[in-house]
Design a protein around this motif. Structure first.
Motif, PDB file in Angstrom:
ATOM      1  N   GLU A 214       0.837  -1.253   0.015  1.00  0.00           N
ATOM      2  CA  GLU A 214       0.021   0.200  -0.015  1.00  0.00           C
ATOM      3  C   GLU A 214       0.876   1.179   0.015  1.00  0.00           C
ATOM      4  OE1 GLU A 214      -3.285   0.439   2.819  1.00  0.00           O
ATOM      5  OE2 GLU A 214      -3.209  -1.801   3.089  1.00  0.00           O
ATOM      6  N   VAL A 215       0.438   2.204  -0.846  1.00  0.00           N
ATOM      7  CA  VAL A 215       1.483   3.400  -0.881  1.00  0.00           C
ATOM      8  C   VAL A 215       0.829   4.340   0.089  1.00  0.00           C
ATOM      9  CG1 VAL A 215       0.179   4.518  -2.730  1.00  0.00           C
ATOM     10  CG2 VAL A 215       2.431   5.089  -2.436  1.00  0.00           C
ATOM     11  N   HIS A 216       1.937   5.162   0.732  1.00  0.00           N
ATOM     12  CA  HIS A 216       1.328   6.118   1.551  1.00  0.00           C
ATOM     13  C   HIS A 216       2.523   7.252   1.566  1.00  0.00           C
ATOM     14  CE1 HIS A 216      -1.450   7.261   4.970  1.00  0.00           C
ATOM     15  NE2 HIS A 216      -0.210   7.999   5.453  1.00  0.00           N
ATOM     16  N   ASN A 221       9.463  15.753   7.644  1.00  0.00           N
ATOM     17  CA  ASN A 221       9.182  15.858   9.044  1.00  0.00           C
ATOM     18  C   ASN A 221       8.342  15.005   9.775  1.00  0.00           C
ATOM     19  OD1 ASN A 221      11.816  17.322   9.491  1.00  0.00           O
ATOM     20  ND2 ASN A 221      10.966  19.234   9.231  1.00  0.00           N
ATOM     21  N   GLU A 222       7.195  14.420   8.913  1.00  0.00           N
ATOM     22  CA  GLU A 222       6.571  13.662   9.315  1.00  0.00           C
ATOM     23  C   GLU A 222       6.822  12.498   9.767  1.00  0.00           C
ATOM     24  OE1 GLU A 222       1.874  12.211   8.191  1.00  0.00           O
ATOM     25  OE2 GLU A 222       3.129  13.577   6.814  1.00  0.00           O
ATOM     26  N   VAL A 223       6.511  11.880  11.102  1.00  0.00           N
ATOM     27  CA  VAL A 223       6.975  10.773  11.597  1.00  0.00           C
ATOM     28  C   VAL A 223       6.206   9.314  10.959  1.00  0.00           C
ATOM     29  CG1 VAL A 223       7.298   9.152  13.694  1.00  0.00           C
ATOM     30  CG2 VAL A 223       7.607  11.716  13.750  1.00  0.00           C
ATOM     31  N   PHE A 275      11.552   6.590  12.280  1.00  0.00           N
ATOM     32  CA  PHE A 275      11.712   6.847  10.953  1.00  0.00           C
ATOM     33  C   PHE A 275      10.975   8.303  10.589  1.00  0.00           C
ATOM     34  CE2 PHE A 275      12.792   2.335  11.809  1.00  0.00           C
ATOM     35  CZ  PHE A 275      13.886   2.403  11.121  1.00  0.00           C
ATOM     36  N   VAL A 276      11.710   9.269   9.890  1.00  0.00           N
ATOM     37  CA  VAL A 276      10.917  10.493   9.706  1.00  0.00           C
ATOM     38  C   VAL A 276      11.104  10.848   8.103  1.00  0.00           C
ATOM     39  CG1 VAL A 276      11.022  12.800  10.529  1.00  0.00           C
ATOM     40  CG2 VAL A 276      11.716  10.950  12.070  1.00  0.00           C
ATOM     41  N   SER A 277       9.976  11.201   7.572  1.00  0.00           N
ATOM     42  CA  SER A 277      10.357  11.868   6.438  1.00  0.00           C
ATOM     43  C   SER A 277      11.211  13.015   6.286  1.00  0.00           C
ATOM     44  CB  SER A 277       8.872  12.046   5.814  1.00  0.00           C
ATOM     45  OG  SER A 277       9.218  13.044   4.591  1.00  0.00           O
TER      46      SER A 277
END
Ligand SMILES: Nc1ncnc2c1ncn2[C@@H]1O[C@@H]2COP(=O)(O)O[C@H]2[C@H]1O
Length: 314
Positions: A214-216, A221-223, A275-277
């Motif tokens: 599934e793609v998300h 900075n979003e966790v 893990f953060v964008s």
């Protein structure tokens, strides 16, 4: 963070099921429709008359329950899923029966309700068929002949007595095929670059993964995963960048084709990193634990070896 839709409602009215009408599926007619489809005549949705196989309410409920866990069907809307349930037929085989023969024409995809089946494939350079895997309840097989209008690509033999749910080509084509084909085509090139799958020769395992992910999307900075969580998803970076942090210290970077998040599913321990964008838009493909067992598990040794880089931080 499994966002899968589980849209079966147990309160569905009995009336709907009572209305089930039997349309005998004549094998001869089915075969004609296969060749018609090859000429593009059969994909017109307006011509589609879903088959409805009469079955006891208990079987209907069992099929619904079973499909909830099968990723090939997880993206369907509820009404589409009901069509699939109505079209499915229960098929039983005895231990030792040949369910699918490589090279033959095929008209059904099977979902395993109970029992086990072995899959063998004959390669042109080997005299004996090669054992590939054993199917367990909740798995499906026989989709390739339907997806690609091709002869059966492997043979499947019942190892024990089995109960299967068969879905006909026509219903599959109209309800499930488009979504699955699109996903397989979309991710085909990407999976060629996916570091973990590079070593797998069999293209089948790669295309199967396309059905499971599934793609998300995440903003900067979003966790994506929180340190200390027991989230058992595995994440594959499709686009953008992700950083692993421990107590706010940046430790690792992940780019397109890299994976992360595998520690809890492999070790049954909480996640030691967040893990953060790290890009304006990061898209990740998410493989839930159940789907992991059906797909990436073939590279589990490699995944475990990859844990070495984290050993100083756990
Ligand atoms: N490596 C493989 N190559 C092709 N088919 C496979 C492989 N592993 C499992 N299968 C399954 O075996 C099935 C045989 O019938 P199908 O070709 O319709 O669909 C095939 C897949 O569902």
């Amino acid at each position: 963070m499994d966002k899968r839709k589980n849209s079966f409602s147990s309160d569905e009215s009995d009336d709907e099921v009572q209305e089930i009408e039997v349309r005998k599926v004549n094998k001869q007619i089915q075969r004609v429709s296969v060749s018609a489809e090859a000429y593009g005549l059969f994909n017109k949705r307006e011509n589609f008359q879903p088959r409805v196989i009469a079955k006891p309410q208990e079987t209907v409920e069992n099929i619904k329950k079973r499909l909830q866990g099968v990723f090939m069907f997880s993206a369907l809307e509820e009404n589409e899923r009901n069509i699939v349930v109505n079209a499915m037929e229960e098929v039983r085989f005895k231990a030792g029966d040949q369910v699918i023969n490589q090279g033959e024409e095929g008209n059904l995809l099977y979902v395993v309700e109970s029992g086990e089946l072995d899959c063998f494939k004959k390669y042109f350079d080997k005299p004996e068929p090669t054992y590939l895997k054993t199917y367990q309840p909740g798995e499906y097989f026989g989709e390739l002949a339907l997806l690609y209008n091709a002869p059966r690509a492997a043979s499947i033999k019942a190892k024990t007595d089995v109960v299967l749910y068969g879905l006909d080509r026509e219903t599959f084509n109209h309800i499930v095929k488009d979504a699955s084909m699109k996903r397989r085509a979309l991710y085909e090139d990407f999976f060629k670059t996916f570091e973990l799958l590079k070593t797998i020769d069999d293209p089948y395992e790669k295309t199967k993964l396309a059905d499971a992910v599934e793609v998300h999307d995440f903003q900067k900075n979003e966790v994506i995963v929180q340190q200390g969580s027991n989230n058992t998803n595995i994440y594959i970076v499709y686009q953008g960048e992700v950083v692993a942090k421990q107590n706010d210290k940046e430790l690792f970077k992940y780019e397109s084709g890299h994976y992360f998040g595998e520690i809890p599913v492999l070790t049954q321990k909480p996640q030691p990193f967040s893990f953060v964008s790290n890009a304006e838009k990061t898209s990740v493909l998410i493989v839930g634990e159940r789907d992991y067992r059906n797909t990436l598990v073939v590279v589990e040794d490699k995944l475990k070896k990859g844990l070495e880089k984290y050993s100083a931080f756990q």
